[in-house]
Design a protein around this motif. Structure first.
Motif, PDB file in Angstrom:
ATOM      1  N   ILE A   4       0.845  -1.155  -0.073  1.00  0.00           N
ATOM      2  CA  ILE A   4      -0.099   0.062  -0.173  1.00  0.00           C
ATOM      3  C   ILE A   4       1.001   1.359   0.051  1.00  0.00           C
ATOM      4  N   THR A   5       0.383   2.263  -0.773  1.00  0.00           N
ATOM      5  CA  THR A   5       1.380   3.439  -1.010  1.00  0.00           C
ATOM      6  C   THR A   5       1.035   4.428   0.268  1.00  0.00           C
ATOM      7  N   LYS A   7       0.125   7.437   0.045  1.00  0.00           N
ATOM      8  CA  LYS A   7      -1.135   8.079  -0.238  1.00  0.00           C
ATOM      9  C   LYS A   7      -2.296   7.425   0.005  1.00  0.00           C
ATOM     10  N   GLU A   8      -2.207   6.224  -0.380  1.00  0.00           N
ATOM     11  CA  GLU A   8      -3.320   5.135   0.064  1.00  0.00           C
ATOM     12  C   GLU A   8      -3.567   5.144   1.385  1.00  0.00           C
ATOM     13  N   LYS A   9      -2.490   5.143   2.261  1.00  0.00           N
ATOM     14  CA  LYS A   9      -2.476   4.964   3.672  1.00  0.00           C
ATOM     15  C   LYS A   9      -3.315   6.201   4.396  1.00  0.00           C
ATOM     16  N   HIS A  11      -5.485   8.108   2.798  1.00  0.00           N
ATOM     17  CA  HIS A  11      -6.745   7.942   2.491  1.00  0.00           C
ATOM     18  C   HIS A  11      -7.257   6.964   3.244  1.00  0.00           C
ATOM     19  N   LEU A  12      -6.888   5.829   3.839  1.00  0.00           N
ATOM     20  CA  LEU A  12      -7.561   4.949   4.609  1.00  0.00           C
ATOM     21  C   LEU A  12      -7.817   5.747   5.934  1.00  0.00           C
TER      22      LEU A  12
END
Length: 84
Positions: A4-5, A7-9, A11-12
């Motif tokens: 997971i990137t 940026k995705e972290k 977002h989560l």
């Protein structure tokens, strides 16, 4: 398996904050006032348009009555206490 990137972290994390806020029936305006920013700025924070700083993150976790790691990891968010 793809990692997971960052940026995705983020977002989560923002999704976890939004979910808990909604579960507790807190408005974005309420959290904005509690952490001392405008509702417009809070909306931008929660939607990732501006960076969520550590001090704001810690204040939000405290207002939501959660440990910061609970918001980061998302564990147990669906079973949080709704009493405030």
């Amino acid at each position: 398996m793809n990692a997971i990137t960052p940026k995705e972290k983020v977002h989560l994390l923002l999704g976890n904050i939004r979910s808990v806020r909604q579960l507790k029936n807190y408005t974005q305006e309420y959290l904005a006032v509690k952490i001392g920013i405008s509702p417009k700025t809070y909306r931008k924070l929660e939607h990732g348009a501006i960076t969520l700083t550590l001090p704001y993150f810690l204040q939000i976790a405290e207002i939501l009555d959660l440990e910061p790691m609970q918001l980061i990891e998302g564990h147990g968010i669906d079973s949080i206490s709704l009493f405030h």
